[in-house]
Design an enzyme around this catalytic site. Structure first.
Site, PDB file in Angstrom:
ATOM      1  N   ASP A   1       0.868  -1.166   0.000  1.00 56.05           N
ATOM      2  CA  ASP A   1       0.000   0.000   0.000  1.00 56.05           C
ATOM      3  C   ASP A   1       0.919   1.234   0.000  1.00 56.05           C
ATOM      4  O   ASP A   1       2.117   1.125   0.276  1.00 56.05           O
ATOM      5  CB  ASP A   1      -0.888  -0.037   1.247  1.00 56.05           C
ATOM      6  CG  ASP A   1      -1.688   1.226   1.419  1.00 56.05           C
ATOM      7  OD1 ASP A   1      -2.401   1.618   0.471  1.00 56.05           O
ATOM      8  OD2 ASP A   1      -1.593   1.841   2.499  1.00 56.05           O
TER       9      ASP A   1
ATOM     10  N   ASP B   1      -0.135   5.161   0.955  1.00 52.10           N
ATOM     11  CA  ASP B   1      -0.351   6.129   2.034  1.00 52.10           C
ATOM     12  C   ASP B   1      -0.367   5.446   3.390  1.00 52.10           C
ATOM     13  O   ASP B   1      -1.189   4.550   3.645  1.00 52.10           O
ATOM     14  CB  ASP B   1      -1.678   6.856   1.825  1.00 52.10           C
ATOM     15  CG  ASP B   1      -1.701   7.679   0.547  1.00 52.10           C
ATOM     16  OD1 ASP B   1      -0.894   8.616   0.456  1.00 52.10           O
ATOM     17  OD2 ASP B   1      -2.507   7.376  -0.349  1.00 52.10           O
TER      18      ASP B   1
ATOM     19  N   ASP C   1      -1.493  -0.850   6.135  1.00 58.11           N
ATOM     20  CA  ASP C   1      -1.633  -0.212   7.447  1.00 58.11           C
ATOM     21  C   ASP C   1      -3.064  -0.043   7.902  1.00 58.11           C
ATOM     22  O   ASP C   1      -3.301   0.456   9.003  1.00 58.11           O
ATOM     23  CB  ASP C   1      -0.984   1.183   7.400  1.00 58.11           C
ATOM     24  CG  ASP C   1      -1.766   2.133   6.491  1.00 58.11           C
ATOM     25  OD1 ASP C   1      -1.766   1.908   5.259  1.00 58.11           O
ATOM     26  OD2 ASP C   1      -2.393   3.077   6.998  1.00 58.11           O
TER      27      ASP C   1
END
Length: 230
Positions: free
Chosen positions: A8, A10, A170
């Site tokens: 991922d 961001d 995250d």
């Protein structure tokens, strides 16, 4: 390619929250919306820019027509693109992990719900784009995370296979994506999620300063088997 690590963007590869939050508050301030504290908005980043805008309006008890939110979203994208790397920086742990994986011959890819053009712009500005064999965004395919096809098509584009891929994220969206695609995930606790990664049972859970590269390598089938035998 035998092994692939998909990241991922961001909150995983890059700490983009300062630019994303500043953009949201700036665009909404033009319309008289009071600023929302960065620590509050961070929890909404994983859901995308529009969700962050809607959260800001909701927190200020403001209701707008969908067409007006569309206009704000357009302004948000335009403003963000103009300052995409002003404050954003790669997480040091992830730069080390990329080096570790490169040395181990693991392919690298990015799967983000950020628009592909913005993802590539950010990675280019940070000098990272050339490290990845594939970069896909929320507009690359007809579907996006948490739909499994977003991750699976990214894996295919990168020349990998689901059975020899590890995902790194995250947020709750990342955990759901990995589960839907049946790919193990290294979950990072220091990103942007509306649900703490500690509550999402990733195959590996890591906090700040921990060895992300080693955790990824340990999830590949042959490495896991080697560790179990020792």
């Amino acid at each position: 390619m035998t092994r692939l690590a998909v990241f991922d963007l961001d909150g995983t590869l890059v700490d983009t929250a300062p630019d994303l939050v500043d953009t949201c508050n700036t665009v909404l301030a033009r319309r008289g919306v009071p600023e929302v504290a960065p620590e509050t908005l961070r929890r909404h980043i994983g859901m995308g820019a529009r969700a962050m805008i809607e959260a800001s309006l909701r927190l200020n008890a403001i209701t707008l027509a969908p067409a007006e939110i569309d206009t704000i979203f357009h302004d948000y994208i335009e403003h963000y693109a103009s300052r995409i790397d002003k404050l954003s920086r790669p997480f040091p742990e992830l730069l080390t992990a990329l080096d570790t994986l490169d040395a181990a011959g693991v392919g690298l890819a990015v799967c983000t719900n950020k628009r592909e053009g913005l993802a590539r712009q950010l990675l280019t500005a940070l000098g990272l784009l050339d490290r990845f064999v594939a970069v896909t965004g929320g507009d690359t395919f007809p579907v996006c995370k948490p739909n499994a096809e977003h991750l699976l098509r990214t894996i295919e584009l990168a020349g990998g296979t689901r059975e020899r891929t590890v995902y790194v994220g995250d947020s709750r969206i990342d955990r759901e994506t990995a589960t839907n695609a049946r790919v193990p995930i290294v979950g990072l606790t220091y990103g942007y999620s509306d649900v703490p990664m500690t509550d999402l049972a990733p195959e590996r859970l890591l906090g700040p300063g921990e060895d992300v590269g080693a955790a990824i390598l340990a999830l590949f089938p042959e490495d896991a088997g080697l560790q179990a035998a020792q």
